[in-house]
Design a protein around this motif. Sequence first.
Motif, PDB file in Angstrom:
ATOM      1  N   ILE A  95      -1.024   7.676  -0.843  1.00  0.00           N
ATOM      2  CA  ILE A  95      -1.034   6.180  -1.302  1.00  0.00           C
ATOM      3  C   ILE A  95      -2.274   5.519  -0.864  1.00  0.00           C
ATOM      4  O   ILE A  95      -2.717   5.554   0.197  1.00  0.00           O
ATOM      5  N   PRO A  96      -3.113   5.227  -1.885  1.00  0.00           N
ATOM      6  CA  PRO A  96      -4.436   4.559  -1.609  1.00  0.00           C
ATOM      7  C   PRO A  96      -4.197   3.057  -0.646  1.00  0.00           C
ATOM      8  O   PRO A  96      -3.268   2.529  -0.598  1.00  0.00           O
ATOM      9  N   ASN A  97      -5.350   3.195   0.314  1.00  0.00           N
ATOM     10  CA  ASN A  97      -5.258   1.995   1.190  1.00  0.00           C
ATOM     11  C   ASN A  97      -6.795   1.644   1.405  1.00  0.00           C
ATOM     12  O   ASN A  97      -7.645   2.101   0.510  1.00  0.00           O
ATOM     13  N   ARG A 124      -5.467   5.194  -7.014  1.00  0.00           N
ATOM     14  CA  ARG A 124      -4.275   5.460  -7.624  1.00  0.00           C
ATOM     15  C   ARG A 124      -3.379   6.416  -6.782  1.00  0.00           C
ATOM     16  O   ARG A 124      -4.013   7.332  -6.324  1.00  0.00           O
ATOM     17  N   PRO A 125      -1.975   6.493  -6.613  1.00  0.00           N
ATOM     18  CA  PRO A 125      -1.415   7.403  -6.008  1.00  0.00           C
ATOM     19  C   PRO A 125      -1.527   8.940  -6.417  1.00  0.00           C
ATOM     20  O   PRO A 125      -1.591   9.100  -7.665  1.00  0.00           O
ATOM     21  N   ALA A 130      -9.308  13.266 -10.033  1.00  0.00           N
ATOM     22  CA  ALA A 130      -8.552  14.326  -9.635  1.00  0.00           C
ATOM     23  C   ALA A 130      -7.023  13.939  -9.713  1.00  0.00           C
ATOM     24  O   ALA A 130      -6.669  13.030  -9.597  1.00  0.00           O
ATOM     25  N   LYS A 131      -6.328  14.934 -10.139  1.00  0.00           N
ATOM     26  CA  LYS A 131      -4.922  14.844 -10.406  1.00  0.00           C
ATOM     27  C   LYS A 131      -4.214  15.337  -9.216  1.00  0.00           C
ATOM     28  O   LYS A 131      -3.230  15.190  -9.021  1.00  0.00           O
TER      29      LYS A 131
END
Length: 341
Positions: free
Chosen positions: A45-47, A54-55, A198-199
């Motif tokens: 989860i981005p911070n 995005r997650p 990136a996926k």
Amino acid sequence: MQPDLSHAGTASDAFICVLIGVCVSAAILWALLKTGLAWRLATDIPNDRSLHTRPTPRVGGWGVLPALALAIFLYAPNFRLIALGALLLGVISQIDDRRGLPARVRFGAHVVVVAAGIALSVVGIAWWMAVLAAFALVWVVNLYNFMDGSDGLAGGMTVFGFGFYAVAAAVLQPTLTVAAAAVAGAGFGFLIFNHHPAKIFLGDAGSIPLGFLAGALGFWGWQHGVWPIWFPAGVFAPFVADATMTLARRLARGEKVWVAHREHYYQRLVRLTESHVHVAVAYYLLMLGSGCVALLALRVPPTVQWTLFGAWYVVLALVGWQIDRCWRQFILTQGNDIDAN
């Protein structure tokens, strides 16, 4: 661990291992993404310390490890126990990703697996050199994890680094070539989904075992006369230089090095250029240069080898100095609107 002459390894074996690595890794990761299971296994989860917005699933290890382990178990039996150690680290790291483990448990697992890897590979060195090697390998185990934060970076290092391992070992130890080719192939299968945007990311379950394999195969090659002691650090120089310098600076400031941050050179480059692609290409060029210099150095006398090795690290230091200079200017122009870290 002595060479298994009954299965010496061939160029065709190495090619097959690359195919196994690419196809199995890519197939597993495609299935995890397609079914949505990737997000349920582990999601980043981005911070405010993240480079992505995005997650993103961090389960690259779920594809990389089975792929390289299958190829090594089939075509490089000398390295089955080392592959098993990587799998063990992957399992422990996945548990940590999902539930969290105390630092002493994670670190203890790293030390135990590294010690086992050294015991399997050692031929004849003083005990104090074995201890130093253990410290170096534990560092490499974690180094890979620190560098898994930008699109295409860790995957590219896997392809380049283990690819150069494979080339360097081709004449003297073909089974090592086969094992390294398996890891490079699995890394390429992951890179298919890790390039920008990136996926998927490696996650601890992928980066920790890959770091172990980089160190363990490098140590095995040194102990069995495939390359000098400096060679692994030459091949993986961009990662070693970036992570080591960043850690040293944070330690010098008395900071908690295990806390997430954005001080790595690659992180600052992404923020300076606002482009994961440009940073990945820049690091690919550095990786290519590192591998070519390392291969070239193998053909010259030892004194010249160390000179080339040191000169390349000076080049990387100059690159880092230029990034730091641009970063300071960037901070000055942004004023208080941006966190210096």
